[in-house]
Design a protein around this motif. Sequence first.
Motif, short mmCIF file in Angstrom:
data_model
loop_
_atom_site.label_atom_id
_atom_site.label_comp_id
_atom_site.label_asym_id
_atom_site.label_seq_id
_atom_site.Cartn_x
_atom_site.Cartn_y
_atom_site.Cartn_z
N LEU A 13 0.83 -1.21 0.00
CA LEU A 13 0.00 0.00 0.00
C LEU A 13 0.87 1.26 0.00
N ALA A 14 1.92 1.26 0.80
CA ALA A 14 2.81 2.42 0.85
C ALA A 14 3.51 2.63 -0.49
N GLY A 15 3.90 1.54 -1.16
CA GLY A 15 4.51 1.67 -2.48
C GLY A 15 3.56 2.26 -3.50
N GLY A 16 2.31 1.84 -3.47
CA GLY A 16 1.31 2.40 -4.37
C GLY A 16 1.03 3.86 -4.08
N LEU A 17 0.95 4.21 -2.81
CA LEU A 17 0.72 5.60 -2.43
C LEU A 17 1.90 6.48 -2.82
N ALA A 18 3.11 5.97 -2.68
CA ALA A 18 4.30 6.74 -3.07
C ALA A 18 4.32 7.00 -4.57
N LEU A 19 3.99 5.97 -5.36
CA LEU A 19 3.93 6.16 -6.82
C LEU A 19 2.85 7.16 -7.20
N SER A 20 1.70 7.06 -6.55
CA SER A 20 0.61 7.97 -6.85
C SER A 20 0.96 9.41 -6.47
N ALA A 21 1.61 9.57 -5.32
CA ALA A 21 2.02 10.91 -4.89
C ALA A 21 3.06 11.50 -5.85
N ALA A 22 4.00 10.68 -6.28
CA ALA A 22 5.01 11.17 -7.23
C ALA A 22 4.37 11.58 -8.55
N TRP A 23 3.40 10.81 -9.02
CA TRP A 23 2.70 11.13 -10.27
C TRP A 23 1.93 12.45 -10.12
N GLY A 24 1.24 12.63 -9.02
CA GLY A 24 0.50 13.86 -8.79
C GLY A 24 1.41 15.08 -8.66
N LEU A 25 2.54 14.91 -7.99
CA LEU A 25 3.47 16.03 -7.85
C LEU A 25 4.17 16.35 -9.17
N LEU A 56 0.14 11.39 -0.58
CA LEU A 56 1.27 11.68 0.30
C LEU A 56 0.83 11.72 1.76
N ALA A 57 -0.31 12.35 2.02
CA ALA A 57 -0.84 12.39 3.38
C ALA A 57 -1.21 10.99 3.87
N LEU A 58 -1.79 10.18 3.00
CA LEU A 58 -2.12 8.81 3.38
C LEU A 58 -0.87 7.98 3.64
N ALA A 59 0.18 8.18 2.86
CA ALA A 59 1.44 7.46 3.10
C ALA A 59 2.06 7.88 4.43
N ILE A 60 2.00 9.17 4.74
CA ILE A 60 2.51 9.64 6.03
C ILE A 60 1.70 9.05 7.17
N ALA A 61 0.38 8.98 7.01
CA ALA A 61 -0.47 8.38 8.04
C ALA A 61 -0.16 6.89 8.19
N LEU A 62 0.13 6.22 7.10
CA LEU A 62 0.47 4.80 7.16
C LEU A 62 1.78 4.59 7.90
N VAL A 63 2.77 5.43 7.63
CA VAL A 63 4.05 5.34 8.34
C VAL A 63 3.85 5.63 9.82
N TRP A 64 3.00 6.59 10.13
CA TRP A 64 2.70 6.90 11.54
C TRP A 64 2.02 5.70 12.20
N TRP A 65 1.11 5.06 11.47
CA TRP A 65 0.42 3.89 11.99
C TRP A 65 1.40 2.73 12.22
N MET A 66 2.41 2.65 11.37
CA MET A 66 3.41 1.58 11.51
C MET A 66 4.38 1.87 12.65
N SER A 67 4.11 2.82 13.50
CA SER A 67 4.91 3.15 14.68
C SER A 67 6.26 3.78 14.35
#
Length: 136
Positions: A13-25, A56-67
């Motif tokens: 999920l984080a890999g997909g979110l990172a690719l999506s964020a890079a595409w949007g940016l 990007l916000a969802l990826a940051i939230a996922l990393v936060w969730w992963m402690s």
Amino acid sequence: MTDVLIDGCAGFLAGGLALSAAWGLFWLAISLVGLSRGTCGRRIVFMSLVGGGVPLALAIALVWWMSDLERMTSMFAVGLMGMPTVLAGLWLRRMSDGQRAGAHLVSSVRQLMGDLLGMHQGCGDCHDEHDHRTCR
């Protein structure tokens, strides 16, 4: 065993979110240049900002969730590489005309970039009629 599965899925999920964020940016940068040239509107800039900011916000939230990187194991790293691998596989797939899907994507991106950046305004939407290096 459950932790391994959760870490792998979270990495995917984080890999997909990172690719999506890079595409949007990427499109945000293109649309900001187009806005400064007056060839695209504010709505395009806003949509590309949303397209890059939300994942990007969802990826940051996922990393936060992963402690905060404490639970990021090797299985997370394997999952992280999953989405780029899927994308590479789709990129190499042959389309009905015999070309690779990646070639179609690149030509479509170039055409959209030309539209947003106003590359063919000086030549009256020349399309493929002449050398595009001479276009504005």
